[in-house]
Write an enzyme that holds these catalytic residues in place. Structure first.
Site, PDB file in Angstrom:
ATOM      1  N   HIS B 228     -24.906  58.682   6.240  1.00 24.14           N
ATOM      2  CA  HIS B 228     -24.367  57.661   7.128  1.00 24.14           C
ATOM      3  C   HIS B 228     -24.028  56.382   6.385  1.00 24.14           C
ATOM      4  O   HIS B 228     -22.898  55.927   6.480  1.00 24.14           O
ATOM      5  CB  HIS B 228     -25.216  57.385   8.365  1.00 24.14           C
ATOM      6  CG  HIS B 228     -24.467  56.429   9.222  1.00 24.14           C
ATOM      7  ND1 HIS B 228     -23.428  56.809  10.035  1.00 24.14           N
ATOM      8  CD2 HIS B 228     -24.479  55.076   9.285  1.00 24.14           C
ATOM      9  CE1 HIS B 228     -22.868  55.763  10.575  1.00 24.14           C
ATOM     10  NE2 HIS B 228     -23.473  54.690  10.134  1.00 24.14           N
ATOM     11  N   TYR B 232     -20.378  53.256   5.388  1.00 24.58           N
ATOM     12  CA  TYR B 232     -20.204  51.803   5.266  1.00 24.58           C
ATOM     13  C   TYR B 232     -19.844  51.414   3.838  1.00 24.58           C
ATOM     14  O   TYR B 232     -19.234  50.380   3.614  1.00 24.58           O
ATOM     15  CB  TYR B 232     -21.436  51.066   5.792  1.00 24.58           C
ATOM     16  CG  TYR B 232     -21.542  51.285   7.268  1.00 24.58           C
ATOM     17  CD1 TYR B 232     -20.555  50.770   8.121  1.00 24.58           C
ATOM     18  CD2 TYR B 232     -22.525  52.081   7.812  1.00 24.58           C
ATOM     19  CE1 TYR B 232     -20.577  51.034   9.465  1.00 24.58           C
ATOM     20  CE2 TYR B 232     -22.549  52.350   9.160  1.00 24.58           C
ATOM     21  CZ  TYR B 232     -21.565  51.826   9.987  1.00 24.58           C
ATOM     22  OH  TYR B 232     -21.583  52.107  11.317  1.00 24.58           O
ATOM     23  N   HIS B 379     -12.012  62.363  14.371  1.00 17.33           N
ATOM     24  CA  HIS B 379     -12.640  61.040  14.328  1.00 17.33           C
ATOM     25  C   HIS B 379     -12.587  60.429  12.923  1.00 17.33           C
ATOM     26  O   HIS B 379     -12.126  59.317  12.733  1.00 17.33           O
ATOM     27  CB  HIS B 379     -14.089  61.136  14.808  1.00 17.33           C
ATOM     28  CG  HIS B 379     -14.952  60.013  14.348  1.00 17.33           C
ATOM     29  ND1 HIS B 379     -14.860  58.749  14.884  1.00 17.33           N
ATOM     30  CD2 HIS B 379     -15.887  59.930  13.377  1.00 17.33           C
ATOM     31  CE1 HIS B 379     -15.709  57.948  14.260  1.00 17.33           C
ATOM     32  NE2 HIS B 379     -16.344  58.641  13.340  1.00 17.33           N
ATOM     33  N   PHE B 380     -13.050  61.194  11.926  1.00 15.31           N
ATOM     34  CA  PHE B 380     -13.187  60.490  10.636  1.00 15.31           C
ATOM     35  C   PHE B 380     -11.869  60.374   9.861  1.00 15.31           C
ATOM     36  O   PHE B 380     -11.820  59.632   8.886  1.00 15.31           O
ATOM     37  CB  PHE B 380     -14.352  61.016   9.796  1.00 15.31           C
ATOM     38  CG  PHE B 380     -14.285  62.445   9.356  1.00 15.31           C
ATOM     39  CD1 PHE B 380     -13.271  62.895   8.555  1.00 15.31           C
ATOM     40  CD2 PHE B 380     -15.295  63.330   9.717  1.00 15.31           C
ATOM     41  CE1 PHE B 380     -13.234  64.215   8.129  1.00 15.31           C
ATOM     42  CE2 PHE B 380     -15.268  64.648   9.302  1.00 15.31           C
ATOM     43  CZ  PHE B 380     -14.225  65.089   8.509  1.00 15.31           C
ATOM     44  N   HIS B 381     -10.812  61.049  10.307  1.00 16.00           N
ATOM     45  CA  HIS B 381      -9.528  60.720   9.704  1.00 16.00           C
ATOM     46  C   HIS B 381      -8.992  59.394  10.234  1.00 16.00           C
ATOM     47  O   HIS B 381      -8.106  58.797   9.615  1.00 16.00           O
ATOM     48  CB  HIS B 381      -8.504  61.841   9.907  1.00 16.00           C
ATOM     49  CG  HIS B 381      -8.702  62.973   8.944  1.00 16.00           C
ATOM     50  ND1 HIS B 381      -9.520  64.037   9.208  1.00 16.00           N
ATOM     51  CD2 HIS B 381      -8.208  63.187   7.693  1.00 16.00           C
ATOM     52  CE1 HIS B 381      -9.528  64.861   8.170  1.00 16.00           C
ATOM     53  NE2 HIS B 381      -8.747  64.374   7.232  1.00 16.00           N
ATOM     54  N   ARG B 442     -14.416  73.134  13.673  1.00 16.95           N
ATOM     55  CA  ARG B 442     -13.932  72.588  12.413  1.00 16.95           C
ATOM     56  C   ARG B 442     -14.311  73.563  11.302  1.00 16.95           C
ATOM     57  O   ARG B 442     -14.998  74.558  11.532  1.00 16.95           O
ATOM     58  CB  ARG B 442     -14.537  71.213  12.139  1.00 16.95           C
ATOM     59  CG  ARG B 442     -16.020  71.268  11.851  1.00 16.95           C
ATOM     60  CD  ARG B 442     -16.636  69.901  11.675  1.00 16.95           C
ATOM     61  NE  ARG B 442     -16.362  69.327  10.361  1.00 16.95           N
ATOM     62  CZ  ARG B 442     -17.154  68.420   9.764  1.00 16.95           C
ATOM     63  NH1 ARG B 442     -18.248  67.990  10.379  1.00 16.95           N
ATOM     64  NH2 ARG B 442     -16.857  67.934   8.582  1.00 16.95           N
ATOM     65  N   ARG B 443     -13.883  73.279  10.088  1.00 22.11           N
ATOM     66  CA  ARG B 443     -14.301  74.015   8.893  1.00 22.11           C
ATOM     67  C   ARG B 443     -14.106  75.515   9.031  1.00 22.11           C
ATOM     68  O   ARG B 443     -14.999  76.290   8.710  1.00 22.11           O
ATOM     69  CB  ARG B 443     -15.779  73.740   8.596  1.00 22.11           C
ATOM     70  CG  ARG B 443     -16.027  72.343   8.107  1.00 22.11           C
ATOM     71  CD  ARG B 443     -17.490  72.135   7.799  1.00 22.11           C
ATOM     72  NE  ARG B 443     -17.678  71.012   6.876  1.00 22.11           N
ATOM     73  CZ  ARG B 443     -18.851  70.554   6.501  1.00 22.11           C
ATOM     74  NH1 ARG B 443     -19.946  71.093   6.948  1.00 22.11           N
ATOM     75  NH2 ARG B 443     -18.917  69.552   5.657  1.00 22.11           N
TER      76      ARG B 443
HETATM   77  C1  HEM Z   1      -2.588  63.975   3.381  1.00 22.25           C
HETATM   78  C2  HEM Z   1      -3.460  63.537   4.246  1.00 22.25           C
HETATM   79  C3  HEM Z   1      -4.537  64.406   4.863  1.00 22.25           C
HETATM   80  C4  HEM Z   1      -4.429  65.625   5.501  1.00 22.25           C
HETATM   81  C5  HEM Z   1      -3.146  66.407   5.773  1.00 22.25           C
HETATM   82  C6  HEM Z   1      -5.765  66.045   5.874  1.00 22.25           C
HETATM   83  C7  HEM Z   1      -6.076  67.227   6.551  1.00 22.25           C
HETATM   84  C8  HEM Z   1      -7.345  67.668   6.835  1.00 22.25           C
HETATM   85  C9  HEM Z   1      -7.690  68.804   7.651  1.00 22.25           C
HETATM   86  C10 HEM Z   1      -6.676  69.701   8.362  1.00 22.25           C
HETATM   87  C11 HEM Z   1      -9.042  68.909   7.678  1.00 22.25           C
HETATM   88  C12 HEM Z   1      -9.878  69.847   8.517  1.00 22.25           C
HETATM   89  C13 HEM Z   1     -10.240  71.099   7.892  1.00 22.25           C
HETATM   90  C14 HEM Z   1     -11.187  71.926   8.711  1.00 22.25           C
HETATM   91  O1  HEM Z   1     -12.204  71.440   9.263  1.00 22.25           O
HETATM   92  O2  HEM Z   1     -10.943  73.144   8.798  1.00 22.25           O
HETATM   93  C15 HEM Z   1      -9.571  67.854   6.847  1.00 22.25           C
HETATM   94  C16 HEM Z   1     -10.922  67.660   6.573  1.00 22.25           C
HETATM   95  C17 HEM Z   1     -11.420  66.550   5.916  1.00 22.25           C
HETATM   96  N1  HEM Z   1     -10.707  65.452   5.444  1.00 22.25           N
HETATM   97 FE1  HEM Z   1      -8.696  65.284   5.464  1.00 22.25          FE
HETATM   98  N2  HEM Z   1      -6.656  65.084   5.459  1.00 22.25           N
HETATM   99  C18 HEM Z   1      -5.948  64.069   4.848  1.00 22.25           C
HETATM  100  C19 HEM Z   1      -6.467  62.898   4.303  1.00 22.25           C
HETATM  101  C20 HEM Z   1      -7.808  62.607   4.187  1.00 22.25           C
HETATM  102  C21 HEM Z   1      -8.345  61.375   3.658  1.00 22.25           C
HETATM  103  C22 HEM Z   1      -7.512  60.202   3.141  1.00 22.25           C
HETATM  104  C23 HEM Z   1      -9.691  61.498   3.676  1.00 22.25           C
HETATM  105  C24 HEM Z   1     -10.757  60.526   3.242  1.00 22.25           C
HETATM  106  C25 HEM Z   1     -10.587  59.460   2.536  1.00 22.25           C
HETATM  107  C26 HEM Z   1     -10.005  62.819   4.200  1.00 22.25           C
HETATM  108  C27 HEM Z   1     -11.285  63.325   4.342  1.00 22.25           C
HETATM  109  C28 HEM Z   1     -11.594  64.565   4.889  1.00 22.25           C
HETATM  110  C29 HEM Z   1     -12.931  65.097   4.977  1.00 22.25           C
HETATM  111  C30 HEM Z   1     -14.213  64.418   4.491  1.00 22.25           C
HETATM  112  C31 HEM Z   1     -12.832  66.351   5.618  1.00 22.25           C
HETATM  113  C32 HEM Z   1     -13.972  67.283   5.999  1.00 22.25           C
HETATM  114  C33 HEM Z   1     -14.285  68.257   4.943  1.00 22.25           C
HETATM  115  C34 HEM Z   1     -15.377  69.159   5.400  1.00 22.25           C
HETATM  116  O3  HEM Z   1     -15.422  69.562   6.573  1.00 22.25           O
HETATM  117  O4  HEM Z   1     -16.231  69.454   4.547  1.00 22.25           O
HETATM  118  N3  HEM Z   1      -8.846  63.450   4.517  1.00 22.25           N
HETATM  119  N4  HEM Z   1      -8.527  67.099   6.364  1.00 22.25           N
HETATM  120 CU   LIG Z   2     -23.123  58.362  10.797  1.00 21.88          CU
END
Ligand code: HEM
Ligand SMILES: [Cu+2]
Lengths: 65, 575
Positions: B228, B232, B379-381, B442-443
């Site tokens: 968490h 921040y 949410h976190f995007h 997700r995932r």
């Molecule tokens: C080009 C821009 C981006 C696209 C198209 C994108 C797309 C995605 C998608 C589709 C997922 C979900 C996958 C799933 O749960 O099956 C994901 C997960 C995630 N994204 Fe992005 N994202 C982008 C940018 C970012 C940025 C800028 C960050 C953080 C600075 C980020 C952090 C994450 C994280 C932490 C996860 C979760 C990974 C996990 O479940 O272990 N993403 N993203």
């Molecule tokens: Cu938290």
């Protein structure tokens, strides 16, 4: 008020979440709008804003500063 | 003596080095994001679904940990040097932490990416949360540990700079930007204890096979002890830019220095004793502790609401300085043509939306509705993926020219880029939230079940998938435009004053803020006490249940070489 091109761009960007969430808003009142409603709303908005921009924009020669 | 690079050339090189690593990670991570968005919606599948976790781990680690934290290290170095108006105490120390963090990040990245190459018997498809008993290659955990220790050294560098300054200025208030860096780092030292203990004592020995078993709930809880507050850690650089740079870009000044200090102190106090709110659904932690974590989390809303007030007030002040009038019309007077301003403003607006969906996550009862669904990435995007990432990109349009002495290649492309990110994220994140409410997990590469249909509240699953695919594509294009713009800026000719880098004094300055706010020892002590209160009993319970070393063997994810071992371990894990 004179609208800048950058202002226009940002306004258009902001209209997109509004158009999407329009369906949720109507959903609260039991009205199910189809996706086309959002698309039509956005199109009408873009048209209005284009008209407004052309009316409010300064003559071409004075737009740059 | 024009800009930062002319005054502090060595420090500028350090900052540039961290930004290069950061932006490189952004590029690879964004490509992976596109692959995922197209894959899981079925639009384009260039990889086997088995490789989805490799890509997803790479995406999470490279973006959420490497891109953000390397940017932070650069920004904080810049902030300390320019607000204390003195060079760093020893540039060799600075290069040491750049080297250590970079090596660590490369190790972790190699361990992950090797998963895409079948001939290399190495992989770490454990996602950026690396929950045991999923077991990655030891190199992954070693890289992680080096990276964390590197950030500690960076913090030491900034504290030493502060100590030198204090020696020369015994009675002055800590300059605001340095205050922000120091409070953030104190929080980080406290928070990273969890992940450091987890990796060094448990995961590294276990992945080498020196110890047989692990206590998954213990390592998970230690992860969230850090997991968490790390949000921040991502957010504080964005807050620093919103508080100290955005008002200037808007044409005004920060509304209140004391309020900014209060906010950073509150984050130091409250960031850590809330991690259990990520574990509402974990068995083995009593409901009462979860309730305490929820209560603390709700208190954390306070500093963010204070920030919304202060930052908007500062922007409005700026607009009125520029001749803006009326209740709403002043918005039109803002410098929307400036990509640095527009990007940060759009990022702030999206953060408000992310804050609302975060309140749903934080509520113990409604969390059950969205837990582990696509809602969570939705949410976190908005938060780390936009409030933080877009602020960092927008901030770069103003910061990078100070580091290179060269002007930005194209402001219109910059503007287009930040707006494109906003639009792409509206589409992708909105669709993810909706999909989550319909129960789409997700995932997972293939979120389909037999004889089962997700029932959406509005529209159809096809619409949701189209939103994710289209949004993801726009985001990727935006990231490419950003990198392209920065790259072309770096081959411009140097000029005298590439950007106006002066930062005006706040409307209500430091002299008006209570001296106790600068008492870092006091706040750290209170923060430690709160952490002890929040974590002692839950951790004692977890260790009491399954012991420090646990009783669960690992499930190695470098499956190619260990398929048999993994299969053999599986029944034991399930039992
Ligand atoms: C080009 C821009 C981006 C696209 C198209 C994108 C797309 C995605 C998608 C589709 C997922 C979900 C996958 C799933 O749960 O099956 C994901 C997960 C995630 N994204 Fe992005 N994202 C982008 C940018 C970012 C940025 C800028 C960050 C953080 C600075 C980020 C952090 C994450 C994280 C932490 C996860 C979760 C990974 C996990 O479940 O272990 N993403 N993203
Ligand atoms: Cu938290």
């Amino acid at each position: 008020m004179r609208m800048t091109r950058a202002g226009l761009l940002v306004l258009v960007a902001f209209s997109i979440p509004v158009a999407i969430e329009l369906r949720v808003l109507f959903g609260f009142f039991g009205v199910k709008l189809p996706l086309t409603a959002s698309i039509v709303f956005e199109a009408v908005f873009l048209l209005l804003i284009a008209v407004f921009y052309n009316v409010s924009a300064e003559p071409k020669s004075a737009t740059k500063n | 003596m024009a800009t930062f690079v002319d005054r502090y050339p060595e420090e500028a090189s350090v900052v540039k080095a961290t930004l290069v690593v950061s932006f490189l990670s952004l590029g690879i991570g964004a490509l992976f994001g596109l692959v995922q968005a197209l894959h899981r919606t079925g639009y384009l599948r260039i990889l086997d679904s088995v490789d989805y976790y490799t890509v997803l781990t790479g995406h999470g680690v490279l973006l959420a940990l490497v891109f953000t934290i390397f940017f932070l290290m650069g920004l904080f170095t810049w902030a300390v040097v320019q607000s204390l108006e003195r060079p760093l105490p020893d540039i060799r120390l600075s290069w040491a932490w750049v080297g250590l963090t970079t090596t660590g990040a490369v190790f972790a990245a190699v361990a992950i990416l090797a998963g895409l190459v079948p001939s290399i018997d190495m992989s770490a498809d454990v996602l950026y949360t690396f929950y045991a008993p999923l077991m990655g290659h030891p190199l992954f955990y070693i890289g992680l540990a080096m990276f964390i220790v590197g950030t500690w050294l960076a913090g030491a560098d900034w504290f030493l700079a502060y100590r030198d300054w204090r020696g020369d200025n015994p009675d002055e208030r800590i300059p605001l930007q340095t205050f922000m860096v120091l409070t953030t780092m104190l929080m980080w030292y406290l928070a990273t204890l969890g992940v450091a203990v987890s990796t060094v004592f448990f995961l590294i020995p276990w992945s080498f096979g020196w110890v047989e078993t692990v206590n998954p709930l213990l390592t998970r809880t230690l992860f969230w002890f850090f997991g968490h507050p790390v949000v921040y850690f991502w957010l504080m650089p964005a807050y620093m830019l919103w508080y100290t740079v955005l008002p200037k870009l808007a044409g005004g000044r920060l509304f209140s220095d004391p309020l900014a200090r209060v906010v950073f102190v509150l984050f130091l106090l409250l960031s850590t004793p809330v991690g259990i709110h990520h574990q509402y659904l974990d068995p083995g932690i009593a409901e009462g502790f979860k309730f305490i974590a929820m209560t603390n989390t709700m208190f954390l809303l306070l500093p963010s609401l204070l920030t919304a007030f202060t930052v908007v007030a500062s922007i409005e002040h700026g607009a009125r300085q520029r001749g803006g009038e009326g209740y709403i019309k002043w918005l039109g007077a803002l410098p929307w043509r400036d990509p640095a301003f527009t990007g940060m403003a759009l990022a702030g607006a999206m953060f408000a939306a992310g804050g609302f969906s975060g309140m749903i996550n934080a509520g113990m009862n409604i969390n059950y509705l969205i837990h582990n669904t696509l809602w969570v990435p939705g949410h976190f995007h908005l938060t780390v993926g936009t409030a933080v990432a877009l602020t960092m990109m927008a901030g770069s349009y103003w910061l990078v020219p100070q580091l290179t002495g060269k002007r930005l290649y194209s402001r219109p492309i910059g503007l287009l880029q930040v707006v494109l990110w906003f639009v792409g994220m509206v589409l992708m994140s909105n669709a993810m939230h909706r999909g989550g409410l319909a129960g789409i997990p997700r995932r997972t590469a293939e979120p389909q079940y037999q004889n089962f249909e997700f029932s959406t509240m509005l529209g159809s699953v096809e619409e949701i998938q189209a939103g994710i695919a289209l949004g993801g594509t726009l985001l990727f294009v935006s990231a490419v435009l950003f990198l392209f713009n920065i790259l072309l800026s770096s081959i411009e000719d140097p000029i005298e004053n590439p950007v106006d880098d002066s930062l005006p004094a706040p409307l209500s300055g430091a002299s008006g803020s209570p001296v106790v706010l600068d008492n870092l020892r006091l706040w750290t002590a209170i923060a430690v006490v709160l952490v002890i209160l929040a974590y002692t009993l839950p951790l004692a319970g977890i260790v009491g249940d399954a012991g420090v070393w646990g009783d669960v063997p690992g499930v190695p994810v470098w499956v190619s070489g260990n398929l048999d071992a993994a299969l053999a371990a599986l029944p034991e894990v399930i039992a």
